[in-house]
Design an enzyme around this catalytic site. Structure first.
Site, PDB file in Angstrom:
ATOM      1  N   ARG A   1       5.665   2.181  -0.618  1.00  0.00           N
ATOM      2  CA  ARG A   1       4.851   2.122   0.606  1.00  0.00           C
ATOM      3  C   ARG A   1       3.358   2.059   0.249  1.00  0.00           C
ATOM      4  O   ARG A   1       2.868   2.841  -0.551  1.00  0.00           O
ATOM      5  CB  ARG A   1       5.127   3.349   1.475  1.00  0.00           C
ATOM      6  CG  ARG A   1       4.290   3.409   2.780  1.00  0.00           C
ATOM      7  CD  ARG A   1       3.054   4.258   2.629  1.00  0.00           C
ATOM      8  NE  ARG A   1       2.361   4.478   3.896  1.00  0.00           N
ATOM      9  CZ  ARG A   1       1.164   5.039   4.001  1.00  0.00           C
ATOM     10  NH1 ARG A   1       0.528   5.437   2.931  1.00  0.00           N
ATOM     11  NH2 ARG A   1       0.592   5.203   5.166  1.00  0.00           N
TER      12      ARG A   1
ATOM     13  N   GLY B   1      -0.416   2.131   2.009  1.00  0.00           N
ATOM     14  CA  GLY B   1      -1.067   2.462   3.273  1.00  0.00           C
ATOM     15  C   GLY B   1      -2.333   1.663   3.506  1.00  0.00           C
ATOM     16  O   GLY B   1      -2.543   0.590   2.932  1.00  0.00           O
ATOM     17  N   ASP B   2      -3.177   2.215   4.339  1.00  0.00           N
ATOM     18  CA  ASP B   2      -4.429   1.541   4.712  1.00  0.00           C
ATOM     19  C   ASP B   2      -5.467   1.570   3.596  1.00  0.00           C
ATOM     20  O   ASP B   2      -6.331   0.687   3.507  1.00  0.00           O
ATOM     21  CB  ASP B   2      -5.036   2.240   5.928  1.00  0.00           C
ATOM     22  CG  ASP B   2      -5.348   3.704   5.612  1.00  0.00           C
ATOM     23  OD1 ASP B   2      -4.410   4.451   5.255  1.00  0.00           O
ATOM     24  OD2 ASP B   2      -6.531   4.097   5.677  1.00  0.00           O
TER      25      ASP B   2
ATOM     26  N   THR C   1      -6.657  13.106   1.705  1.00  0.00           N
ATOM     27  CA  THR C   1      -7.194  11.832   1.230  1.00  0.00           C
ATOM     28  C   THR C   1      -8.690  12.014   1.070  1.00  0.00           C
ATOM     29  O   THR C   1      -9.299  12.761   1.829  1.00  0.00           O
ATOM     30  CB  THR C   1      -6.905  10.739   2.280  1.00  0.00           C
ATOM     31  OG1 THR C   1      -5.527  10.439   2.235  1.00  0.00           O
ATOM     32  CG2 THR C   1      -7.713   9.475   2.047  1.00  0.00           C
TER      33      THR C   1
HETATM   34  N1  ASP Z   1      -4.610   7.070   5.174  1.00  0.00           N
HETATM   35  C1  ASP Z   1      -3.759   7.617   4.150  1.00  0.00           C
HETATM   36  C2  ASP Z   1      -2.490   6.802   4.085  1.00  0.00           C
HETATM   37  O1  ASP Z   1      -1.922   6.499   5.111  1.00  0.00           O
HETATM   38  C3  ASP Z   1      -3.408   9.047   4.361  1.00  0.00           C
HETATM   39  C4  ASP Z   1      -4.521   9.960   4.800  1.00  0.00           C
HETATM   40  O2  ASP Z   1      -5.635   9.535   5.017  1.00  0.00           O
HETATM   41  O3  ASP Z   1      -4.284  11.161   4.921  1.00  0.00           O
HETATM   42  O4  ASP Z   1      -2.037   6.524   3.019  1.00  0.00           O
END
Ligand code: ASP
Length: 309
Positions: free
Chosen positions: A195, A197-198, A167
Site C-alpha cells: 500500500r 499512501g499520499d 507521520t
Molecule cells: N498520510 C499518511 C498515510 O496515509 C499517514 C499519516 O499521515 O498519519 O500514509
C-alpha cells in the site's frame, strides 16, 4: 519574517503518556532546522534535517517507530520538493533504511525520476551507499503491540487508526526566499503489503513552489489523495487566501467531501506560516525570529525564546 521553519509530528489522537515526547520531539526538530537556516543554509537542507531527526525519534510514525503493515513489516514513504525548480524526489514502500527522506532527496538530486518504489528504491539506496539497517531496528515495542492489537478478531480498525499519529513533515523558507517541503511516514496501521499512501505523491503529501508557498500534510492518505490536499491549499493561496484560511479551507473540504481528517503545516513566500488540523491533535512547532512556537491540541499556541541564556 525570514527565515522560518514549521514541522509537524502527525495528525491523530495521541495517548496522554506519549504527548510530552511528541511535543519535545517536534520542538527539537524545528530548532535543528532553524539552526541550519540561521547559518545561511537552504530551506531544503533545513527540512531534510528536521525530518531526519523525527525519523530517528522512535516516538513518531516514520523511520524508527513506523507502524507495521498487516504482515508485521515496515514499509515507508517519503517526499521532498524544491520550490525554486519544482524538482521533487520520493520513495514508496521502501524497507531497511533509517532515513527515507534522505533517499527521497537523492532521487531528486541524482536521478531523472520523481519516485522510486520498493525493491528498485532499495537497489538505488545500495548504489548510493546508503547503509542498510535491519527491520528490527525500525520496529518499536509500541508499534508491535498496536499491530498485534489490530490483528485481533474483535479489533476496531477505525478506533485503532484514530489512535495512530506520527507521520512527520516540515516546510521552510530560507533567507534567500527559497521554499521547500519534506514529509515521511510509515503509513497506515496494518495496511496491506504494498500500500502506498499520499505521502510520496506530489501535491498530496507535499508541494513547494517559490511563487506560492509550501505545504506538508498528514492524515488519512486515501482521503488526502482524493482532494490533492497540499496543492488544493496552495490553490486557495493563489486565489488570495492567507496561509491559515487556505489550510482550513483545504482541510474542511477534505472532511465534508470525503470524510477525511488530517493536518498540515503551511508557509508562504513572505514567511507567514500556519499549523492547522481537523484531527483531535497534531504535534507541531515553528521557529521564526528566535521564537519557538508549539502546540498539540486545537487552539493551543505556546511560545518560548529559542535562544535561552
Ligand atoms: N498520510 C499518511 C498515510 O496515509 C499517514 C499519516 O499521515 O498519519 O500514509
Amino acid at each position: 519574517m525570514l527565515p522560518v521553519v514549521v514541522v509537524h509530528g502527525g495528525a491523530g489522537h495521541i495517548p496522554k503518556e506519549r504527548s510530552e515526547k511528541s511535543t519535545s520531539g517536534v520542538c527539537s526538530a524545528a530548532r535543528a532546522g532553524y539552526t541550519i537556516l540561521q547559518g545561511g543554509g537552504s530551506s531544503m537542507d533545513a527540512v531534510v534535517e528536521a525530518v531526519s531527526e523525527l525519523e530517528n525519534n522512535p516516538s513518531f510514525n516514520a523511520g524508527c517507530g513506523s507502524v507495521l503493515n498487516v504482515k508485521g513489516e515496515v514499509e515507508m514513504d517519503a517526499i521532498v520538493m524544491d520550490g525554486k525548480t519544482l524538482g521533487s524526489g520520493a520513495v514508496s514502500a521502501v524497507r531497511n533504511i533509517a532515513n527515507p527522506v534522505q533517499l527521497a532527496r537523492l532521487v531528486m538530486d541524482k536521478t531523472s525520476h520523481a519516485c522510486l518504489t520498493a525493491e528498485g528504491a532499495s537497489l538505488f539506496a545500495q548504489a548510493m551507499g546508503v547503509p542498510q539497517v535491519s527491520q528490527e531496528s525500525l520496529i518499536t515495542d509500541y508499534s508491535r503491540m498496536r499491530w498485534k492489537k489490530n490483528l485481533a478478531p474483535d479489533a476496531n480498525p477505525v478506533a485503532c487508526q484514530m489512535g495512530k499519529m506520527g507521520t512527520v513533515g516540515a516546510v521552510a523558507v530560507d533567507s534567500e526566499g527559497n521554499i521547500a517541503c519534506a514529509t515521511s511516514t510509515g503509513g497506515m496501521l496494518n495496511k496491506m503489503e504494498g500500500r502506498v499512501g499520499d505521502t510520496p505523491c506530489i501535491g498530496c503529501g507535499g508541494y513547494a513552489d517559490n511563487k506560492l508557498g509550501a505545504v506538508s500534510t498528514t492524515g488519512h492518505g486515501e482521503a488526502i489523495m482524493k482532494v490533492t490536499l497540499a496543492r488544493l491549499i496552495l490553490f486557495h493561496m493563489e486565489q488570495g487566501q492567507s496561509v491559515e484560511a487556505a489550510s482550513d479551507l483545504g482541510l474542511a473540504y477534505m472532511k465534508s467531501r470525503v470524510g477525511g481528517l488530517g493536518g498540515v503545516v503551511t508557509v508562504d513566500p513572505q514567511g507567514h506560516w500556519a499549523a492547522r488540523f481537523s484531527s483531535l491533535q497534531m504535534a507541531w512547532a515553528a521557529v521564526q525570529k528566535d521564537t519557538l512556537h508549539y502546540g498539540l491540541y486545537a487552539g493551543e499556541h505556546f511560545t518560548q525564546d529559542n535562544n535561552p541564556h
